[in-house]
Design an enzyme around this catalytic site. Structure first.
Site, PDB file in Angstrom:
ATOM      1  N   SER A  62      -5.328  -0.680   1.987  1.00 11.64           N
ATOM      2  CA  SER A  62      -4.272  -0.399   1.014  1.00 11.64           C
ATOM      3  C   SER A  62      -4.094  -1.578   0.086  1.00 11.64           C
ATOM      4  CB  SER A  62      -2.940  -0.132   1.727  1.00 11.64           C
ATOM      5  OG  SER A  62      -1.884  -0.103   0.792  1.00 11.64           O
ATOM      6  N   TYR A 118       2.487  -3.520   8.163  1.00 14.55           N
ATOM      7  CA  TYR A 118       1.638  -2.704   7.286  1.00 14.55           C
ATOM      8  C   TYR A 118       0.736  -3.600   6.444  1.00 14.55           C
ATOM      9  CZ  TYR A 118       0.325   1.212   4.264  1.00 14.55           C
ATOM     10  OH  TYR A 118      -0.378   2.181   3.593  1.00 14.55           O
ATOM     11  N   ILE A 122      -4.301  11.917   2.215  1.00 10.18           N
ATOM     12  CA  ILE A 122      -5.645  11.493   1.818  1.00 10.18           C
ATOM     13  C   ILE A 122      -6.689  12.035   2.797  1.00 10.18           C
ATOM     14  CG2 ILE A 122      -7.136   9.460   1.478  1.00 10.18           C
ATOM     15  CD1 ILE A 122      -4.527   7.941   0.615  1.00 10.18           C
TER      16      ILE A 122
HETATM   17  N1  LIG Z   1      -0.048   7.190   0.176  1.00 11.07           N
HETATM   18  C1  LIG Z   1      -0.280   5.986  -0.293  1.00 11.07           C
HETATM   19  O1  LIG Z   1       0.309   5.563  -1.297  1.00 11.07           O
HETATM   20  C2  LIG Z   1      -1.294   5.096   0.393  1.00 11.07           C
HETATM   21  C3  LIG Z   1      -1.671   3.927  -0.281  1.00 11.07           C
HETATM   22  C4  LIG Z   1      -2.603   3.099   0.319  1.00 11.07           C
HETATM   23  C5  LIG Z   1      -3.128   3.408   1.555  1.00 11.07           C
HETATM   24  N2  LIG Z   1      -2.726   4.539   2.199  1.00 11.07           N
HETATM   25  C6  LIG Z   1      -3.305   4.804   3.508  1.00 11.07           C
HETATM   26  O2  LIG Z   1      -3.962   6.053   3.493  1.00 11.07           O
HETATM   27  C7  LIG Z   1      -4.027   6.571   4.817  1.00 11.07           C
HETATM   28  C8  LIG Z   1      -3.564   8.016   4.796  1.00 11.07           C
HETATM   29  O3  LIG Z   1      -2.196   8.023   4.391  1.00 11.07           O
HETATM   30  P1  LIG Z   1      -1.524   9.239   3.618  1.00 11.07           P
HETATM   31  O4  LIG Z   1      -0.825   8.651   2.464  1.00 11.07           O
HETATM   32  O5  LIG Z   1      -2.489  10.314   3.436  1.00 11.07           O
HETATM   33  O6  LIG Z   1      -0.390   9.615   4.691  1.00 11.07           O
HETATM   34  P2  LIG Z   1      -0.023  10.975   5.443  1.00 11.07           P
HETATM   35  O7  LIG Z   1       1.214  10.668   6.184  1.00 11.07           O
HETATM   36  O8  LIG Z   1      -0.018  12.107   4.479  1.00 11.07           O
HETATM   37  O9  LIG Z   1      -1.241  11.182   6.454  1.00 11.07           O
HETATM   38  C9  LIG Z   1      -1.447  10.331   7.539  1.00 11.07           C
HETATM   39  C10 LIG Z   1      -2.033  11.130   8.679  1.00 11.07           C
HETATM   40  O10 LIG Z   1      -2.279  10.237   9.780  1.00 11.07           O
HETATM   41  C11 LIG Z   1      -1.874  10.877  10.972  1.00 11.07           C
HETATM   42  N3  LIG Z   1      -1.496   9.918  12.009  1.00 11.07           N
HETATM   43  C12 LIG Z   1      -0.404   9.100  12.030  1.00 11.07           C
HETATM   44  N4  LIG Z   1      -0.321   8.450  13.178  1.00 11.07           N
HETATM   45  C13 LIG Z   1      -1.371   8.855  13.939  1.00 11.07           C
HETATM   46  C14 LIG Z   1      -1.808   8.540  15.250  1.00 11.07           C
HETATM   47  N5  LIG Z   1      -1.114   7.696  16.039  1.00 11.07           N
HETATM   48  N6  LIG Z   1      -2.935   9.125  15.710  1.00 11.07           N
HETATM   49  C15 LIG Z   1      -3.627  10.005  14.936  1.00 11.07           C
HETATM   50  N7  LIG Z   1      -3.243  10.343  13.693  1.00 11.07           N
HETATM   51  C16 LIG Z   1      -2.129   9.779  13.198  1.00 11.07           C
HETATM   52  C17 LIG Z   1      -0.659  11.692  10.558  1.00 11.07           C
HETATM   53  O11 LIG Z   1      -0.361  12.707  11.509  1.00 11.07           O
HETATM   54  C18 LIG Z   1      -1.083  12.231   9.201  1.00 11.07           C
HETATM   55  O12 LIG Z   1      -1.725  13.467   9.304  1.00 11.07           O
HETATM   56  C19 LIG Z   1      -3.154   5.660   5.680  1.00 11.07           C
HETATM   57  O13 LIG Z   1      -3.979   4.766   6.393  1.00 11.07           O
HETATM   58  C20 LIG Z   1      -2.329   4.934   4.652  1.00 11.07           C
HETATM   59  O14 LIG Z   1      -1.889   3.676   5.120  1.00 11.07           O
HETATM   60  C21 LIG Z   1      -1.829   5.409   1.643  1.00 11.07           C
END
Ligand SMILES: NC(=O)c1ccc[n+]([C@@H]2O[C@H](COP(=O)([O-])OP(=O)(O)OC[C@H]3O[C@@H](n4cnc5c(N)ncnc54)[C@H](O)[C@@H]3O)[C@@H](O)[C@H]2O)c1
Length: 257
Positions: free
Chosen positions: A114, A151, A13
């Protein structure tokens, strides 16, 4: 040209948000543990202060939008890391960049919560988060086998923090719109552990049914973040906007007040 900070910009995202904002003509300062202008681990104090210092330097002290998107999965991350990154890292991002936002002509901020917040059954963890007591929150979830509880509680606490802060003198009083988005199940590396098998997909669809379109793509969240962080968004603040194909309405019903 608006200068926007996106944490978690290397993947999912955050990467889609970066691409969308750049397509709109904005300048993006990415923050991530890899492949970013600011490489910082937001689980740590060192990473959080590096974020504040380096962003301030790169942006010359003025930022127009902040998107706190970096996050770790509850399915694969350690509970301690999940709470440190997803709640305390996000709040640190918003708090520490707020003075830079306050210097913008049209400042906006978004936290990525989320739909999982609705699975939270843990008021003590949420309270510890909202009290700003990181070590207490970590201690409460630290013994868990998975990061699931951390989470859900962290995402609920983050949504509540946004609603609590957005109307205050520091945010609304400084003309900064502050909202949360709460995505449903989105196809990214974070949700891969659920969606990469037919059984996992069936379980996710049963647990989080999304009547409009089913599972989403990162771009579907990025387009909402792009609006909320743009100058066009004048009055929307303190909201938790569900980007979930209707799941939240299915769960909570038709009454909004
Ligand atoms: N994918 C889903 O279904 C979903 C649903 C609801 C919410 N979210 C939320 O969306 C956000 C993005 O998630 P995504 O699905 O794109 O996941 P993703 O794993 O593709 O991306 C997450 C990014 O965060 C970075 N990250 C992780 N730990 C870190 C740290 N300690 N310091 C700096 N950067 C860090 C990672 O390196 C990665 O690039 C998150 O907060 C996630 O909880 C995702």
């Amino acid at each position: 040209v608006r200068t926007c900070v996106v944490t978690g910009s290397a993947s999912g995202i955050g990467a889609a948000t970066r691409a969308r904002l750049e397509r709109d003509g904005d300048r993006v300062i990415g923050v991530d543990v890899r492949d970013a202008e600011v490489v910082a681990d937001l689980a740590t104090e060192q990473g959080r202060s590096a974020l504040a210092e380096q962003v301030s330097e790169l942006a010359d002290g003025v930022v127009d939008a902040v998107v706190a998107c970096a996050g770790v999965s509850g399915g694969t991350g350690r509970p301690e890391t999940v709470i440190r990154v997803n709640y305390f890292g996000a709040v640190a991002t918003l708090d520490r960049l707020r003075p830079l936002l306050a210097r913008s002509a049209a400042p906006r901020a978004v936290a990525v919560s989320s739909i999982a917040l609705q699975f939270d059954r843990d008021p003590a963890v949420v309270d510890a988060c909202l009290a700003g007591d990181e070590e207490a929150a970590v201690a409460l979830v630290g013994g868990d086998a998975t990061g699931g509880r951390a989470y859900a509680a962290g995402k609920r606490a983050l949504a509540r923090w946004v609603r609590r802060q957005a109307t205050t003198a520091e945010w609304a009083g400084a003309r900064i719109a502050l909202n949360a988005v709460a995505p449903g199940v989105i196809r990214t590396p974070l949700s891969h552990y659920m969606l990469d098998t037919p059984e996992g997909r069936a379980e996710a669809a049963a647990q989080i049914p999304m009547p409009l379109h089913g599972f989403g793509e990162p771009e579907h969240v990025a387009s909402l973040i792009a609006f909320l962080t743009s100058g066009e968004n004048v009055l929307v603040t303190a909201q938790v906007v569900f980007v979930d194909g209707g799941f939240e309405a299915l769960q909570r019903g038709e009454d909004v007040w």
